[in-house]
Structures are given as structure tokens and as C-alpha cells.
Design a protein around this motif. Structure first.
Motif, PDB file in Angstrom:
ATOM      1  N   ILE A  65       4.420   2.041   2.335  1.00  0.00           N
ATOM      2  CA  ILE A  65       5.307   2.784   1.507  1.00  0.00           C
ATOM      3  C   ILE A  65       4.845   4.303   0.975  1.00  0.00           C
ATOM      4  CG2 ILE A  65       7.367   3.534  -1.048  1.00  0.00           C
ATOM      5  CD1 ILE A  65       6.660   0.067  -1.202  1.00  0.00           C
ATOM      6  N   VAL A  66       5.865   4.939   1.966  1.00  0.00           N
ATOM      7  CA  VAL A  66       5.585   6.149   2.630  1.00  0.00           C
ATOM      8  C   VAL A  66       6.465   7.117   2.591  1.00  0.00           C
ATOM      9  CG1 VAL A  66       2.871   5.567   3.480  1.00  0.00           C
ATOM     10  CG2 VAL A  66       4.834   5.865   5.002  1.00  0.00           C
ATOM     11  N   THR A  67       6.012   8.686   2.981  1.00  0.00           N
ATOM     12  CA  THR A  67       6.970   9.926   3.228  1.00  0.00           C
ATOM     13  C   THR A  67       6.837  10.108   4.530  1.00  0.00           C
ATOM     14  OG1 THR A  67       7.409  10.009   0.811  1.00  0.00           O
ATOM     15  CG2 THR A  67       8.125  12.006   2.550  1.00  0.00           C
ATOM     16  N   ASP A  68       5.369  10.403   4.978  1.00  0.00           N
ATOM     17  CA  ASP A  68       4.732  11.057   6.013  1.00  0.00           C
ATOM     18  C   ASP A  68       4.751   9.797   7.170  1.00  0.00           C
ATOM     19  OD1 ASP A  68       3.276  12.555   8.515  1.00  0.00           O
ATOM     20  OD2 ASP A  68       1.822  13.050   7.308  1.00  0.00           O
ATOM     21  N   THR A  75      -2.654  15.526  -4.230  1.00  0.00           N
ATOM     22  CA  THR A  75      -2.235  14.488  -4.134  1.00  0.00           C
ATOM     23  C   THR A  75      -1.391  13.610  -4.779  1.00  0.00           C
ATOM     24  OG1 THR A  75      -3.636  12.174  -3.807  1.00  0.00           O
ATOM     25  CG2 THR A  75      -3.374  13.964  -1.593  1.00  0.00           C
ATOM     26  N   ASP A  76      -1.921  14.132  -6.176  1.00  0.00           N
ATOM     27  CA  ASP A  76      -2.123  13.538  -7.665  1.00  0.00           C
ATOM     28  C   ASP A  76      -0.494  14.733  -8.775  1.00  0.00           C
ATOM     29  OD1 ASP A  76      -1.479  12.772 -10.401  1.00  0.00           O
ATOM     30  OD2 ASP A  76      -4.015  12.037 -10.452  1.00  0.00           O
ATOM     31  N   GLN A 100      -3.740   2.032  -2.939  1.00  0.00           N
ATOM     32  CA  GLN A 100      -3.891   3.670  -2.905  1.00  0.00           C
ATOM     33  C   GLN A 100      -3.843   4.320  -1.921  1.00  0.00           C
ATOM     34  OE1 GLN A 100      -2.853   5.426  -6.892  1.00  0.00           O
ATOM     35  NE2 GLN A 100      -4.003   7.703  -6.409  1.00  0.00           N
ATOM     36  N   GLY A 101      -3.120   4.977  -1.163  1.00  0.00           N
ATOM     37  CA  GLY A 101      -4.281   5.664  -0.250  1.00  0.00           C
ATOM     38  C   GLY A 101      -3.049   6.826   0.457  1.00  0.00           C
ATOM     39  N   THR A 115       0.845  -0.927  -0.118  1.00  0.00           N
ATOM     40  CA  THR A 115       0.047   0.057  -0.360  1.00  0.00           C
ATOM     41  C   THR A 115       1.145   1.690   0.277  1.00  0.00           C
ATOM     42  OG1 THR A 115      -1.502   0.797   1.456  1.00  0.00           O
ATOM     43  CG2 THR A 115      -0.628   0.074   2.944  1.00  0.00           C
ATOM     44  N   THR A 116       0.287   2.048  -0.770  1.00  0.00           N
ATOM     45  CA  THR A 116       1.635   3.526  -0.850  1.00  0.00           C
ATOM     46  C   THR A 116       0.317   4.247  -1.515  1.00  0.00           C
ATOM     47  OG1 THR A 116       3.376   3.544  -2.283  1.00  0.00           O
ATOM     48  CG2 THR A 116       2.044   2.760  -3.714  1.00  0.00           C
ATOM     49  N   THR A 117       0.895   5.803  -1.845  1.00  0.00           N
ATOM     50  CA  THR A 117       0.685   6.817  -1.890  1.00  0.00           C
ATOM     51  C   THR A 117       0.602   6.556  -4.115  1.00  0.00           C
ATOM     52  OG1 THR A 117       2.579   8.567  -1.706  1.00  0.00           O
ATOM     53  CG2 THR A 117       0.932   7.877  -0.217  1.00  0.00           C
ATOM     54  N   TYR A 118       0.563   8.008  -4.334  1.00  0.00           N
ATOM     55  CA  TYR A 118       0.315   7.771  -6.070  1.00  0.00           C
ATOM     56  C   TYR A 118       1.453   8.348  -6.209  1.00  0.00           C
ATOM     57  CZ  TYR A 118      -0.703   9.622 -10.476  1.00  0.00           C
ATOM     58  OH  TYR A 118      -0.666   9.676 -11.908  1.00  0.00           O
ATOM     59  N   THR A 119       2.166   9.154  -5.455  1.00  0.00           N
ATOM     60  CA  THR A 119       3.382   9.557  -6.513  1.00  0.00           C
ATOM     61  C   THR A 119       4.499   8.068  -5.852  1.00  0.00           C
ATOM     62  OG1 THR A 119       3.188  11.606  -5.474  1.00  0.00           O
ATOM     63  CG2 THR A 119       5.769  11.269  -6.400  1.00  0.00           C
ATOM     64  N   GLN A 120       4.540   8.161  -5.779  1.00  0.00           N
ATOM     65  CA  GLN A 120       5.595   5.709  -5.334  1.00  0.00           C
ATOM     66  C   GLN A 120       4.803   4.989  -6.122  1.00  0.00           C
ATOM     67  OE1 GLN A 120       7.989   6.559  -2.999  1.00  0.00           O
ATOM     68  NE2 GLN A 120       7.801   8.455  -2.101  1.00  0.00           N
TER      69      GLN A 120
END
Length: 323
Positions: free
Chosen positions: A147-150, A224-225, A128-129, A98-103
Motif C-alpha cells: 500500500i503505497v503512493t509512489d 518519512t514519519d 513498514q518501509g 507492506t506499507t509506508t509509515y503514514t498509511q
């Protein structure tokens, strides 16, 4: 005491003490669950739940401790099954990320392609979220890796391994006044409408950079996109602030890309997972393919850290790659 009874009390808590809903999810009867819970309480001679009539109302203090241990026991029982599969079916299983859009859009495609070629029998799922949603999914076992940054919502029962740093970039069209700037300032950015990621979080690196400079950003559109940010910059809505990894010099040649590393601090991408997760061989390989400095020996060493402060301390002086 039976594993089934432990599973019932844990699932009842997971479903907000709703026995009816729990029975539906476990494909069993409501009276059967209630009976097994009562048999367990009688055997232990304590109440795990308090009741109002026939309904469970809350978990007792001793019940909290019993349920915490029950979760550990169920996890260990699951680990036994997984360990057996490592020997009987070493290259079969599933991996949920599970990860964000950019990743998902810019860093994972090649890694996933390589992984699937190496492990064709592994079923791969991707969700994705937001960072908070991703971390929660990994914490509750709905996903293996987040896989995240925050890391604001990282819980103590998870471990986060730093993978790489990345910077922000400012993008404008070629006829924009900033296009000729050799070194932009945050004061200059404050003079233009901005299209970027969400600034609503006061603790965000982007927002903090403007606060530190005593400037107020004029955010006209946030998302977020990264592709949407680029779209609205093309439409002339504003100056874009976007992850540098999201800009390709070939496909995004219509933009002038301005370095913003001196304005905004770099961000770090992490791969996070629950401490209770049993890492199979192919999971170690995925982490190493995504972040080569995280080999199996390093991952095992980091997993022994008591908390994520210790994990981060292990990387003091370590130069992570920058994307």
C-alpha cells in the motif's frame, strides 16, 4: 522433469548462483542441488548455467527463458494448493501487508481491526518501509499487498489499483506569522525553514511544485514519519508540510492547519500486488474494506488489463474519495 528441479534452478538464481547458500535455505545438500540441475540439463539437452570449474557463473540465454517458465510453473503449482485451501480451509491462512509509515499509522488501523474481527483465523503480518521497499517485497512474494503512493518502482509484473486521493497540509504553531494567513502562497513558504517529507527526489510532487514556481525550499529537516514532523514543528524548527490525513483536529489542536491543496497536487494511494498472486476470498474482502469502490468484480476486471496504463485509464472520470 520434476518440480523439485525447477525449484532448485529458480532458487539458485534468487541466491545469485550461490549453490551453497541455496542449499542452506532449502535445507538440503549442495551436491544434491548440483546433481539435480545437471540431470535437468541432460534431459533438456541444453545448458541452463555456464560454469567456471565447478561453480555456476551465469545464466545462459536459453536458461533465462527456462527459468522464467519455471517460475510460472511453480507459481501455478502453489496456486493449486491455495485453491484447495479455499475449499478445505476457506477462512484460514495469512495476509502480509507492506506499507509506508503514514498509511500504517493513519489509514490502516480501523481497516485491520474490522478485518481481524471478520477473519479471526487469518494471521496478519505488517511490514513498514519506503515505497520502493514495499513494492519489491510484493513483487518477490515476501508480501501479498503493498500500500503505497509512489509508483516509481512499480514493475510490469505488478498491478496497482487506485484507492483514494489525499492532500498535503501546512501546519504551524498558533503564534507563527503564517497562522493568520487565509490563503498561503508557495512564495511565502519559501521564506521559512521547512520540516517535511524527503525532497531529495527531483520528481517528487513537493519538489516539483517549488521548481514550477521558480522557488527554492529551505528544507531543514526531512523524515518519512509524520509524527516526527509535528514534533519538530512544536519545537519551533520550522513550518511543517505533512499529509492532511496525519493531522487530527482534536489531538493536534495546538496547530493551525492551513490548506495546501492549491499549492501541491493531490497524491493517490494505491494497493499493489504481483499479477501472479492468487487472490483468496479474504484478500478480496481486505481490498474492498480498504477501498470500497474496489469490489471483487472490479478487481477481476482490472486484473485483466495488460498494463498499469490501462488500469489507470479505467479510472478516467471516476471520482475517488479524498482523505
Amino acid at each position: 522433469m520434476k518440480l523439485q528441479q525447477l525449484r532448485y534452478i529458480v532458487e539458485v538464481v534468487n541466491n545469485d548462483l550461490n549453490v551453497s547458500l541455496t542449499s542452506e535455505k532449502l535445507y538440503t545438500s549442495q551436491p544434491g542441488i548440483s546433481k539435480q540441475i545437471k540431470l535437468l540439463e541432460d534431459e533438456l539437452n541444453v545448458q541452463i548455467f555456464t560454469r567456471v570449474g565447478k561453480h555456476l557463473s551465469e545464466v545462459t540465454p536459453v536458461g533465462d527463458q527456462i527459468i522464467a517458465l519455471a517460475r510460472e510453473i511453480l507459481n501455478k503449482a502453489q496456486d493449486i494448493k491455495i485453491l484447495a485451501k479455499e475449499f478445505s480451509q476457506p477462512n484460514q491462512g495469512s495476509l502480509t501487508i507492506t506499507t509506508t509509515y503514514t498509511q500504517a499509522r493513519y489509514t490502516l488501523p480501523l481497516v485491520i481491526q474490522q478485518f481481524m474481527l471478520q477473519y479471526p483465523s487469518i494471521t496478519l503480518h505488517m511490514e513498514q518501509g519506503s515505497s520502493a521497499q514495499c513494492l519489491l517485497q510484493a513483487q518477490t512474494g515476501q508480501a501479498d499487498f503493498a500500500i503505497v503512493t509512489d509508483l516509481s518502482d512499480l514493475s510490469d509484473d505488478m498491478i496497482a489499483l487506485p484507492c483514494y486521493h489525499w492532500n498535503q497540509a501546512v501546519i504551524v504553531m498558533k503564534d507563527h506569522p503564517l497562522a493568520k494567513s487565509s490563503l498561503i502562497t508557495i512564495e511565502e513558504l519559501s521564506n521559512y525553514p521547512l520540516v517535511s517529507y524527503d525532497f531529495s527526489n527531483d520528481g517528487s510532487d513537493l519538489n516539483q511544485a517549488f521548481i514550477k514556481a521558480n522557488q527554492v525550499p529551505n528544507i531543514v529537516f526531512s523524515t518519512t514519519d509524520a509524527d516526527l514532523i509535528k514534533t519538530y514543528v512544536k519545537l519551533g524548527v520550522g513550518v511543517g508540510i505533512v499529509a492532511k490525513m496525519a493531522v487530527n483536529e482534536n489531538s493536534d489542536s495546538e496547530f493551525v492547519v492551513l490548506n495546501a491543496g492549491h499549492i501541491f497536487p493531490y497524491s493517490t494511494t494505491y494497493i499493489a500486488f504481483a499479477r501472479s498472486l492468487f487472490l483468496r476470498n479474504y484478500m478480496y474482502d481486505f481490498i474492498s474494506q480498504f477501498s470500497p469502490h474496489l469490489n471483487r468484480q472490479t478487481i477481476d476486471k482490472l486484473s485483466l488489463c495488460e498494463n498499469n496504463i490501462e488500469v489507470q485509464a479505467m479510472f478516467n472520470g471516476v471520482k475517488l474519495p479524498v482523505r
